[in-house]
Write a protein that holds these residues in place. Structure first.
Motif, short mmCIF file in Angstrom:
data_model
loop_
_atom_site.label_atom_id
_atom_site.label_comp_id
_atom_site.label_asym_id
_atom_site.label_seq_id
_atom_site.Cartn_x
_atom_site.Cartn_y
_atom_site.Cartn_z
N ARG A 126 0.94 -0.91 -0.34
CA ARG A 126 -0.04 0.15 0.08
C ARG A 126 0.93 1.24 0.11
O ARG A 126 1.98 1.30 0.84
CB ARG A 126 -1.26 -0.31 1.30
N ALA A 127 0.52 2.63 -0.54
CA ALA A 127 0.83 3.74 -0.40
C ALA A 127 0.95 4.42 0.56
O ALA A 127 0.10 4.29 1.01
CB ALA A 127 0.87 4.49 -2.06
N ARG A 128 1.93 5.77 0.60
CA ARG A 128 1.66 6.18 2.57
C ARG A 128 0.69 6.47 2.16
O ARG A 128 0.53 7.57 0.77
CB ARG A 128 2.74 6.31 3.35
N PRO A 129 -0.66 6.97 2.59
CA PRO A 129 -1.14 8.41 2.77
C PRO A 129 -0.49 9.54 1.94
O PRO A 129 0.04 9.70 3.42
CB PRO A 129 -2.36 7.93 3.84
N VAL A 130 -1.23 10.39 1.95
CA VAL A 130 -0.51 11.75 1.26
C VAL A 130 -1.67 12.84 1.31
O VAL A 130 -1.35 13.60 0.58
CB VAL A 130 1.10 11.51 0.43
N ARG A 140 -1.60 0.62 -10.01
CA ARG A 140 -0.36 0.08 -9.15
C ARG A 140 0.65 -1.01 -9.09
O ARG A 140 1.46 -1.20 -8.96
CB ARG A 140 -1.41 0.55 -7.95
N ALA A 141 -0.48 -2.31 -9.29
CA ALA A 141 0.33 -3.56 -9.14
C ALA A 141 0.81 -3.60 -11.16
O ALA A 141 1.78 -4.40 -10.55
CB ALA A 141 -0.95 -4.65 -9.64
N ALA A 142 0.62 -3.44 -11.91
CA ALA A 142 1.56 -3.45 -12.79
C ALA A 142 2.96 -2.59 -12.87
O ALA A 142 3.70 -2.56 -13.45
CB ALA A 142 0.74 -2.94 -14.24
N ALA A 143 2.43 -1.08 -12.38
CA ALA A 143 3.39 -0.40 -11.85
C ALA A 143 4.90 -0.78 -11.48
O ALA A 143 5.93 -1.43 -10.94
CB ALA A 143 3.25 0.69 -11.68
N ALA A 169 8.59 -2.24 -11.57
CA ALA A 169 10.05 -2.37 -10.86
C ALA A 169 10.74 -3.55 -9.71
O ALA A 169 11.93 -3.63 -10.12
CB ALA A 169 9.29 -1.22 -9.80
N ASP A 170 9.94 -4.37 -9.93
CA ASP A 170 10.72 -6.01 -9.39
C ASP A 170 10.68 -6.12 -10.42
O ASP A 170 12.06 -6.57 -10.20
CB ASP A 170 9.08 -7.13 -9.16
N ASP A 194 11.21 -0.36 -3.42
CA ASP A 194 9.85 -0.22 -2.18
C ASP A 194 9.64 1.50 -3.01
O ASP A 194 8.49 1.81 -1.54
CB ASP A 194 10.67 -0.57 -1.35
N ARG A 195 10.38 2.67 -2.98
CA ARG A 195 10.23 4.40 -2.84
C ARG A 195 9.03 3.93 -3.43
O ARG A 195 8.37 5.10 -3.41
CB ARG A 195 11.77 4.65 -3.66
N LEU A 196 9.08 3.09 -4.60
CA LEU A 196 7.63 3.56 -5.66
C LEU A 196 6.82 3.30 -5.03
O LEU A 196 5.69 3.78 -5.38
CB LEU A 196 8.34 2.50 -7.08
N ALA A 197 6.46 2.02 -4.00
CA ALA A 197 5.70 1.47 -3.65
C ALA A 197 4.65 2.71 -2.45
O ALA A 197 3.61 3.05 -2.52
CB ALA A 197 5.64 -0.13 -2.85
N ASP A 198 5.99 3.37 -1.88
CA ASP A 198 5.41 4.66 -1.03
C ASP A 198 4.63 5.22 -1.75
O ASP A 198 3.96 6.44 -1.28
CB ASP A 198 6.38 4.78 -0.64
N LEU A 199 4.81 5.91 -3.19
CA LEU A 199 5.06 7.37 -4.02
C LEU A 199 3.96 6.18 -4.36
O LEU A 199 2.88 7.59 -4.92
CB LEU A 199 5.69 7.59 -4.41
#
Length: 270
Positions: free
Chosen positions: A21-25, A66-69, A73-74, A82-87
């Motif tokens: 999950r992305a960090r809430p922003v 998001r899952a495809a993106a 990344a994987d 991990d940084r992309l997952a946060d963003l």
């Protein structure tokens, strides 16, 4: 070139359906519309990947899938996964298409803070240098300028300077450079304000480049695609150099000329 940023050791929480999950922003669309007029557009997965890898500050990033993106990344960028997952925040495709003028096939886009001009100018002015600076004298083609920045970053050049009216941070240039603006110093300057160092300008009537070793602190200047070197830059050049070329061939593409010159420099630096 070594990546300056390593991935964090932890993984974010996992959603059973969509993955980490992305960090809430807050609302990413509202944030986008607030920042878009002053930020750098990162158009496409690879542009975002490189920008993050080389330390860009990215306040908002969106994707249609998001899952495809993150699967990309994987496969292609596990160091920043991990940084992309946060963003990354998923938005409907219709919304995504209102945010970018030219939707990218990867359906990923982000906004980044443009690096400090003062810091870039300090980098360009610093001596001694261990790698050259590339100067594009009044370039016309946005895609060519982006390709040159990508090349310069790949060779570890100190920076890329443009003269004239073309904005080297135009979205099309950033897209052509695959986000590697953040891996080198990119600025626009007047010819009178070029960084210090011996100025080598590429010109069909110059001396054959194969007869000269380019120094590490060289400033390598290339004329525009249509008219070549400006009179002002030619008058400032310490050396005019030419690339080997078969008779009756008019010219090389700008990015090709830069690649050949940087390769010649790198081959002579060992």
């Amino acid at each position: 070139m070594n990546d300056p940023v390593s991935a964090p050791a932890h993984r974010p929480a996992v959603d059973a359906v969509s993955g980490p999950r992305a960090r809430p922003v807050g609302d990413p669309v509202r944030a986008w519309r607030r920042l878009v007029d002053t930020a750098v557009l990162l158009d496409g997965f690879h542009t975002l990947k490189h920008a993050v890898r080389f330390g860009a500050e990215v306040p908002v990033a969106v994707t249609v899938d998001r899952a495809a993106a993150l699967a990309l990344a994987d496969d292609l960028a596990p160091d920043v996964r991990d940084r992309l997952a946060d963003l990354l925040h998923e938005v409907p495709e219709e919304t995504y298409r209102t945010l970018v003028a030219r939707p990218h096939p990867t359906a990923v886009a982000a906004l980044a803070v443009r690096p400090s001009r003062a810091a870039h100018l300090a980098t360009l002015a610093r001596t001694p240098r261990t790698t050259p600076i590339v100067v594009l004298d009044n370039p016309r083609n946005l895609g060519n300028a982006g390709a040159v920045i990508r090349l310069a970053a790949g060779f570890g050049a100190t920076g890329v300077v443009t003269t004239g009216t073309l904005d080297p941070w135009h979205p099309t240039v950033v897209r052509g450079g695959a986000g590697l603006h953040f891996a080198t110093a990119v600025e626009r300057l007047g010819v009178a304000d070029l960084p210090p160092g011996p100025l080598f300008a590429l010109d069909p009537e110059g001396d054959d480049i194969r007869g000269l070793k380019l120094p590490d602190d060289a400033v390598l200047a290339f004329g525009s695609e249509r008219s070549g070197l400006s009179t002002e830059l030619r008058s400032r050049a310490d050396h005019l150099l030419s690339l080997p070329m078969r008779p009756q061939v008019s010219s090389y593409n700008l990015a090709t000329s830069v690649a050949m010159t940087l390769y010649h420099w790198s081959a002579g630096s060992f």
